[in-house]
Design a protein around this motif. Structure first.
Motif, PDB file in Angstrom:
ATOM      1  N   CYS A  71      35.824  35.752  -3.307  1.00 16.55           N
ATOM      2  CA  CYS A  71      37.025  36.471  -3.659  1.00 16.55           C
ATOM      3  C   CYS A  71      37.855  35.652  -4.475  1.00 16.55           C
ATOM      4  O   CYS A  71      37.982  34.202  -4.267  1.00 16.55           O
ATOM      5  CB  CYS A  71      37.700  36.858  -2.222  1.00 16.55           C
ATOM      6  SG  CYS A  71      39.251  37.712  -2.469  1.00 16.55           S
ATOM      7  N   GLU A  72      38.806  35.867  -5.233  1.00 18.37           N
ATOM      8  CA  GLU A  72      39.665  35.257  -6.240  1.00 18.37           C
ATOM      9  C   GLU A  72      40.927  36.050  -6.270  1.00 18.37           C
ATOM     10  O   GLU A  72      40.978  37.091  -6.270  1.00 18.37           O
ATOM     11  CB  GLU A  72      39.218  35.038  -7.670  1.00 18.37           C
ATOM     12  CG  GLU A  72      37.810  34.186  -7.495  1.00 18.37           C
ATOM     13  CD  GLU A  72      37.490  33.530  -9.019  1.00 18.37           C
ATOM     14  OE1 GLU A  72      38.256  33.083  -9.645  1.00 18.37           O
ATOM     15  OE2 GLU A  72      36.277  33.906  -9.171  1.00 18.37           O
ATOM     16  N   ALA A  73      42.139  35.225  -6.573  1.00 15.95           N
ATOM     17  CA  ALA A  73      43.445  35.771  -6.781  1.00 15.95           C
ATOM     18  C   ALA A  73      44.120  34.732  -7.422  1.00 15.95           C
ATOM     19  O   ALA A  73      44.115  33.739  -7.001  1.00 15.95           O
ATOM     20  CB  ALA A  73      43.921  36.224  -5.518  1.00 15.95           C
ATOM     21  N   SER A  74      44.724  35.142  -8.682  1.00 16.18           N
ATOM     22  CA  SER A  74      45.661  34.506  -9.156  1.00 16.18           C
ATOM     23  C   SER A  74      47.280  34.526  -8.504  1.00 16.18           C
ATOM     24  O   SER A  74      47.731  35.334  -7.987  1.00 16.18           O
ATOM     25  CB  SER A  74      45.951  34.843 -10.594  1.00 16.18           C
ATOM     26  OG  SER A  74      46.888  35.998 -10.881  1.00 16.18           O
ATOM     27  N   PHE A  75      47.768  33.020  -8.374  1.00 19.20           N
ATOM     28  CA  PHE A  75      49.217  33.048  -8.044  1.00 19.20           C
ATOM     29  C   PHE A  75      50.175  33.711  -8.775  1.00 19.20           C
ATOM     30  O   PHE A  75      51.182  34.318  -8.203  1.00 19.20           O
ATOM     31  CB  PHE A  75      49.817  31.549  -8.024  1.00 19.20           C
ATOM     32  CG  PHE A  75      49.182  30.789  -6.830  1.00 19.20           C
ATOM     33  CD1 PHE A  75      50.094  30.767  -5.549  1.00 19.20           C
ATOM     34  CD2 PHE A  75      48.238  30.023  -6.718  1.00 19.20           C
ATOM     35  CE1 PHE A  75      49.624  30.321  -4.351  1.00 19.20           C
ATOM     36  CE2 PHE A  75      47.744  29.246  -5.604  1.00 19.20           C
ATOM     37  CZ  PHE A  75      48.479  29.545  -4.331  1.00 19.20           C
ATOM     38  N   ALA A  76      50.008  34.112 -10.128  1.00 23.26           N
ATOM     39  CA  ALA A  76      50.697  34.956 -10.796  1.00 23.26           C
ATOM     40  C   ALA A  76      50.745  36.346 -10.028  1.00 23.26           C
ATOM     41  O   ALA A  76      51.818  36.921  -9.973  1.00 23.26           O
ATOM     42  CB  ALA A  76      50.410  35.289 -12.291  1.00 23.26           C
ATOM     43  N   LYS A  87      55.860  28.500  -7.816  1.00 23.53           N
ATOM     44  CA  LYS A  87      55.694  27.254  -6.910  1.00 23.53           C
ATOM     45  C   LYS A  87      54.341  27.498  -6.212  1.00 23.53           C
ATOM     46  O   LYS A  87      54.350  28.314  -5.343  1.00 23.53           O
ATOM     47  CB  LYS A  87      56.960  26.803  -5.891  1.00 23.53           C
ATOM     48  CG  LYS A  87      56.721  25.770  -5.212  1.00 23.53           C
ATOM     49  CD  LYS A  87      57.893  25.427  -4.308  1.00 23.53           C
ATOM     50  CE  LYS A  87      57.624  23.908  -3.643  1.00 23.53           C
ATOM     51  NZ  LYS A  87      57.619  22.887  -4.630  1.00 23.53           N
ATOM     52  N   VAL A  88      53.400  26.800  -6.410  1.00 19.75           N
ATOM     53  CA  VAL A  88      52.247  27.014  -5.945  1.00 19.75           C
ATOM     54  C   VAL A  88      51.984  26.201  -4.205  1.00 19.75           C
ATOM     55  O   VAL A  88      52.704  25.100  -4.129  1.00 19.75           O
ATOM     56  CB  VAL A  88      51.201  26.110  -6.660  1.00 19.75           C
ATOM     57  CG1 VAL A  88      49.590  26.359  -5.812  1.00 19.75           C
ATOM     58  CG2 VAL A  88      50.636  26.513  -7.949  1.00 19.75           C
ATOM     59  N   ALA A  89      51.627  27.111  -3.581  1.00 19.36           N
ATOM     60  CA  ALA A  89      51.945  26.820  -2.110  1.00 19.36           C
ATOM     61  C   ALA A  89      50.633  26.043  -1.802  1.00 19.36           C
ATOM     62  O   ALA A  89      49.570  25.536  -2.557  1.00 19.36           O
ATOM     63  CB  ALA A  89      51.804  28.179  -1.215  1.00 19.36           C
TER      64      ALA A  89
END
Length: 233
Positions: A153-158, A175-177
């Motif tokens: 599973c993948e998800a972009s922060f955008a 801001k990347v968590a």
């Protein structure tokens, strides 16, 4: 040090440490240092076998499936049954393409950013590996020289930042968590630290499920410990 329930004596546990501990000297382990609540004593157990490996980092240790697992998020895990008289220590590598063996002088160890962007924890009876990709270990964006491995599973922060649930939670854009936890009962749900907030994210849906203030170090109000090494589900 890891803590594991003793299957021979219900209600009792064993504390176990791979010996010695400084990661700079880790090439091959020879013994376990153990404390049993049954005997109330410390003891050294020789390992019957152990793999050679690169200097070992200290990115967590946990019990799973009757074994203890020591994690280095750059390479993989070391696992053994500490209740054997002569335990066998075995190496379990990261998924292909996730190891950091061949980065040369750019090999990012040891840094806090590795703890904040890589995580291995048990969930739903399996071990789950989570990685935030395309982060530089000196704080600037760079191309990752490793091939991109396939993930379940993948998800972009955008996409996460754009979701209405993220906006409604009042979390900062762009801001990347930092990784905190994997839900032990649902491996699709990953927890992140975002400054003083801890939020749960359904990765497949990109949806924030819950968000509230959570300071690991409430007494000093420091943000230094807001990442996975200092929290457990």
């Amino acid at each position: 040090m890891g803590l594991v329930a003793d299957p021979r004596f219900p209600g009792h546990h064993m504390v176990v440490q791979l010996h010695p501990t400084p990661w700079t000297s880790f090439r091959r382990h020879a013994t376990l240092l153990c404390y049993s609540t049954v005997t109330g004593r410390w003891a050294l157990k020789p390992l019957a076998s152990a793999p050679n490996h690169e200097p070992w980092g200290e990115h967590g240790v946990f019990a799973h499936d009757g074994l203890l697992w020591w994690v280095d998020v750059a390479y993989g895990m070391l696992a053994c049954n500490p209740f054997d008289d002569y335990p066998h220590l075995r190496f379990v590598p990261l998924p292909a393409g996730c190891e950091m063996h061949d980065l040369g002088d750019r090999r990012p160890r040891p840094t806090k950013l590795m703890d904040q962007s890589h995580l291995i924890r048990p969930s739903q009876g399996m071990l789950r590996f989570v990685e935030i990709q395309s982060l530089s270990y000196d704080g600037a964006a760079v191309d990752d020289p490793r091939p991109t491995p396939p993930f379940e599973c993948e998800a972009s922060f955008a996409d996460i930042w754009a979701h209405d649930s993220y906006v409604a939670a009042g979390l900062p854009q762009g801001k990347v968590a930092k990784l905190a936890l994997v839900d032990p009962n649902n491996h699709d749900v990953v927890y992140f630290f975002q400054v003083r907030a801890l939020f749960a994210l359904d990765v497949r849906a990109r949806r924030v499920l819950a968000c509230e203030e959570c300071l690991v170090d409430r007494q000093v109000q420091s943000l230094e410990f807001q990442y996975s090494r200092f929290v457990h589900a």
